[in-house]
Motif scaffolding. Structure first.
Motif, PDB file in Angstrom:
ATOM      1  N   GLU A  68      66.606  74.933  56.110  1.00 39.08           N
ATOM      2  CA  GLU A  68      67.016  75.915  57.291  1.00 39.08           C
ATOM      3  C   GLU A  68      65.942  75.663  58.479  1.00 39.08           C
ATOM      4  N   ARG A  89      66.839  72.221  60.377  1.00 41.18           N
ATOM      5  CA  ARG A  89      67.830  72.535  61.148  1.00 41.18           C
ATOM      6  C   ARG A  89      67.214  73.510  62.438  1.00 41.18           C
ATOM      7  N   ASP A 135      71.426  87.446  62.628  1.00 40.42           N
ATOM      8  CA  ASP A 135      70.875  86.904  61.398  1.00 40.42           C
ATOM      9  C   ASP A 135      70.820  85.325  61.576  1.00 40.42           C
ATOM     10  N   LYS A 136      70.025  84.734  60.842  1.00 46.36           N
ATOM     11  CA  LYS A 136      69.856  83.511  60.949  1.00 46.36           C
ATOM     12  C   LYS A 136      70.923  82.604  61.184  1.00 46.36           C
ATOM     13  N   GLU A 137      71.928  82.806  60.342  1.00 44.78           N
ATOM     14  CA  GLU A 137      73.284  81.907  60.537  1.00 44.78           C
ATOM     15  C   GLU A 137      73.806  82.329  62.093  1.00 44.78           C
ATOM     16  N   ARG A 138      74.043  83.308  62.410  1.00 43.63           N
ATOM     17  CA  ARG A 138      74.417  83.671  63.797  1.00 43.63           C
ATOM     18  C   ARG A 138      73.313  82.822  64.932  1.00 43.63           C
ATOM     19  N   LEU A 178      71.474  80.329  64.787  1.00 42.57           N
ATOM     20  CA  LEU A 178      71.826  78.853  64.358  1.00 42.57           C
ATOM     21  C   LEU A 178      73.090  78.421  65.219  1.00 42.57           C
ATOM     22  N   ALA A 179      74.229  79.180  64.791  1.00 43.85           N
ATOM     23  CA  ALA A 179      75.392  79.201  65.584  1.00 43.85           C
ATOM     24  C   ALA A 179      75.294  79.105  67.102  1.00 43.85           C
TER      25      ALA A 179
END
Length: 171
Positions: free
Chosen positions: A98, A101, A125-128, A130-131
């Motif tokens: 992560e 990335r 959150d970290k996924e959002r 990154l997106a």
């Protein structure tokens, strides 16, 4: 809000200047618009001052924000508020993959726009995150500057809420 309206300028800027990362000038300019009817009015005034600032002032404000997901201890300019906000999204606990990335997207974003990627991490959150980094790389520079200012406004609103709650708790 009555208490906020009675603060002298130095105390007002001390309390509310940190709403805008290393940019107390926003609070300094908003101070002259008192009395504020309520918290929403104060926030609108501060947002207005941020948006009517010169291009240079806006770019300095944007550039005052830290790069997301830097390893702890690497960025001596990271404010307590930013560190807490990044931790709330888990950015202080990334896996090596992560982190790699984030590093790659931060580098690509900085190369394209010359500014740090800004997002209200307390609302993500970290996924959002990154997106959003990937998606916003498709923006043109003017769109991205406006998006960064919009995100700064979201951050400021949450910080203002916290400051007002602390004032209330202290009384």
């Amino acid at each position: 809000m009555a208490r906020v309206n009675t603060l002298d300028e130095a105390r007002f800027v001390e309390l509310f200047g940190p709403m805008y990362e290393h940019s107390p000038w926003v609070a300094e300019r908003a101070f002259d618009h008192r009395p504020f009817a309520d918290a929403a009015h104060m926030l609108r005034v501060m947002d207005h001052e941020m948006r009517r600032a010169t291009d240079g002032e806006q770019m300095a404000l944007i550039r005052a924000h830290p790069e997301l997901a830097r390893r702890a201890g690497v960025d001596p300019t990271l404010t307590d508020a930013s560190a807490t906000e990044q931790a709330s999204a888990g950015l202080d606990r990334l896996t090596p993959e992560e982190f790699a990335r984030f590093r790659a997207l931060n580098d690509a974003y900085a190369a394209k726009f010359g500014i740090p990627f800004i997002i209200c991490v307390r609302l993500a959150d970290k996924e959002r995150i990154l997106a959003e980094m990937q998606r916003r790389l498709e923006h043109d520079p003017d769109t991205e500057i406006q998006t960064a200012l919009d995100e700064i406004a979201r951050i400021a609103a949450l910080r203002q809420d916290g400051i007002l709650r602390q004032m209330e708790d202290a009384s």
